[in-house]
Each structure stands twice: as C-alpha cells, then as structure tokens.
Scaffold this active site. Structure first.
Site, PDB file in Angstrom:
ATOM      1  N   TYR A  39       5.106  -3.560  49.594  1.00  0.00           N
ATOM      2  CA  TYR A  39       4.591  -4.927  49.747  1.00  0.00           C
ATOM      3  C   TYR A  39       3.332  -5.148  48.909  1.00  0.00           C
ATOM      4  O   TYR A  39       2.923  -6.299  48.708  1.00  0.00           O
ATOM      5  CB  TYR A  39       4.256  -5.241  51.216  1.00  0.00           C
ATOM      6  CG  TYR A  39       5.406  -5.220  52.179  1.00  0.00           C
ATOM      7  CD1 TYR A  39       6.732  -5.063  51.763  1.00  0.00           C
ATOM      8  CD2 TYR A  39       5.178  -5.367  53.545  1.00  0.00           C
ATOM      9  CE1 TYR A  39       7.768  -5.038  52.672  1.00  0.00           C
ATOM     10  CE2 TYR A  39       6.211  -5.353  54.461  1.00  0.00           C
ATOM     11  CZ  TYR A  39       7.508  -5.178  54.029  1.00  0.00           C
ATOM     12  OH  TYR A  39       8.534  -5.147  54.941  1.00  0.00           O
ATOM     13  N   HIS A  97      11.696   3.491  54.282  1.00  0.00           N
ATOM     14  CA  HIS A  97      11.962   2.065  54.107  1.00  0.00           C
ATOM     15  C   HIS A  97      13.447   1.741  53.886  1.00  0.00           C
ATOM     16  O   HIS A  97      13.964   0.795  54.474  1.00  0.00           O
ATOM     17  CB  HIS A  97      11.125   1.532  52.939  1.00  0.00           C
ATOM     18  CG  HIS A  97      10.881   0.063  53.017  1.00  0.00           C
ATOM     19  ND1 HIS A  97       9.757  -0.523  52.495  1.00  0.00           N
ATOM     20  CD2 HIS A  97      11.593  -0.954  53.553  1.00  0.00           C
ATOM     21  CE1 HIS A  97       9.794  -1.836  52.708  1.00  0.00           C
ATOM     22  NE2 HIS A  97      10.910  -2.117  53.351  1.00  0.00           N
TER      23      HIS A  97
END
Length: 267
Positions: A39, A97
């Site tokens: 991110y 992730h």
C-alpha cells in the site's frame, strides 16, 4: 488472542489522505488499523497513530508481507522495515498478502518465516490473505492447527464465499472480509436499500452488519469522517432472519480482485 471484529482499511489511501483518515477513525473510536507493505502507506499510518496519541496497547495493527519479500532471508528484514515505518516494536497481526503460486518461493518457506517472526516477538499473531481451501490446508500443515488467526478474503453480498468461510470456521480461523461493499457496487442494490429503509439504516451499514452477524471481521475504509462514523454504527444493527435470507440470494460470484500472477484457483 482474537481478531477485532471491526477495523479501518487503508487500501489505496496514501499521504495526507490516509493520515487524515486514520486520525479521524481513531478519534471516533476505531482501534484496529489494517495496512500492507504494497500500500506504500505504512509510514503515513505510523505518523497518524503517533499524532493521535492513542496508547499502543489500545491498538491492533495489521500489516501484510508483499510477494517480493517471501523468501526466508527477506521476510523478517522487510517486516523490521515495516515496523520502523509504523513506529512500533511489533504488529498485532502479520499476513501473507497473496499466495502468488508462481513467484518461486514455496509456501512452506514463507509460512516458516512467518512463524519465525511470531517467535521473535515481531508479531503477536500470524495469518494469510487470499488463500483458497487447499492452500490454507497447506499453511496449517506447516505452522500447526490453531496458529493461523485469520484468512483475509474478498467477501461481500455479491461474493459470499460460503464454502471457504465454512472451512475456515471449522478450523477456528476468523474470516476477515475485505471489499465488503464491492467497491461501492452494493450501495446501489435495491434489495439492500429496502432492508436499510426498514431499519432506518444506510446500505453500507446493512452490508457490514450482514458480515458481522455471520461472524466475520470487517475493515471498511473511507476518507470522509461522516462515513467512518456511520460505518461504526453497523455494529449495533441487528438484521433478522428474513433479512439475512434475502441477502443470501444476492450471491453472484461478483469477484472484484483476482490478479493473474498472485491469485490461487478460487474455490
């Protein structure tokens, strides 16, 4: 330890936008914050937390290891960098992730490295994200039953993931629902609008309450303080059996995210 049922997502938010979102959320009473290496906002999140002056022991911070850092010699060093950015000595939850089946690092290698991060006290709990049933089975085989705290998956009224969710429940693994509003698509749904009107609630509150009542954790994001406050109220909304049955009919396998080089074969 357990996973908080309600938290703040920070996907796609960076710079002052994410700082303002996190600070507003913490002022409103949020205490769980979800971020990830990819991110590119961990430092911003860390700044927002520091400026909020909320004590660290009141917070539940989650981050996720990106695929470039799955190798045994990279995972923990990359986590230490994340901790520096977040201005903390540990995270409360650390996730893989994406399974990224073709990236050259075996599941056993990165799951062992994840477990080592926990053993070193760099994270309180470990988990996975975007894993299907088979890969979750493999992960359990590496780290042991009861070690995987959550599988964070895309889940909304349009993608209900019942088979995977049932498997996770059977193994004591919390489902964390991301994209519960399907990029905002569910906000225009007439059936959800009817249920919202019945309860004098918003459609977003109905979708979030639906996931909460199924026992899932949710991590909605917003850049608007009023939406952050409104979303929190979903925790007090009780849908009845008819509401839940009607929402069940909205299933349409409406997946929004499935990157070809990262995703598994979905159940």
């Amino acid at each position: 330890m357990s996973i908080p049922s309600f938290g703040l997502g920070t996907f796609r938010l960076t710079g002052q936008t994410v700082i303002d979102s996190v600070k507003a959320a913490l002022e409103l009473g949020y205490r769980a914050i979800d971020t990830a290496q990819i991110y590119k906002n961990e430092a911003d999140v860390g700044q927002a937390i520091a400026e909020s002056q909320v004590p660290r022991d009141e917070l539940f911070i989650t981050t996720k290891i990106w695929v470039d850092n799955y190798a045994a010699d990279k995972l923990i060093p990359s986590l230490r960098e994340s901790l520096d950015k977040l201005r903390t000595e540990h995270v409360d939850l650390l996730l893989i992730h994406w399974p990224a089946p073709g990236n050259g690092v075996e599941l056993s290698e990165y799951m062992q490295a994840l477990a080592e991060a926990k053993q070193q006290g760099l994270t309180r709990q470990i988990g996975v994200s975007n894993f299907n049933i088979e890969l979750t089975r493999q992960a359990i085989a590496v780290v042991g039953e009861g070690e995987i705290a959550t599988n964070q998956i895309e889940l909304s009224p349009y993608l209900q993931n019942a088979k995977l969710s049932a498997f996770l429940e059977d193994h004591g693994i919390t489902v964390t629902s991301y994209m519960t509003l399907a990029y905002g698509k569910v906000l225009k749904d007439p059936l959800l609008a009817e249920i919202a009107a019945k309860h004098k609630a918003t459609v977003a509150q109905v979708a979030l309450a639906w996931a909460l009542q199924l026992g899932y954790a949710v991590i909605p994001s917003s850049t608007k303080r009023e939406n952050l406050a409104s979303n929190l109220l979903a925790q007090g909304l009780r849908l009845d059996a008819e509401d839940m049955a009607r929402i069940a009919t909205l299933e349409r396998n409406g997946r929004e995210v499935s990157p070809a080089n990262l995703a598994p074969v979905w159940d």
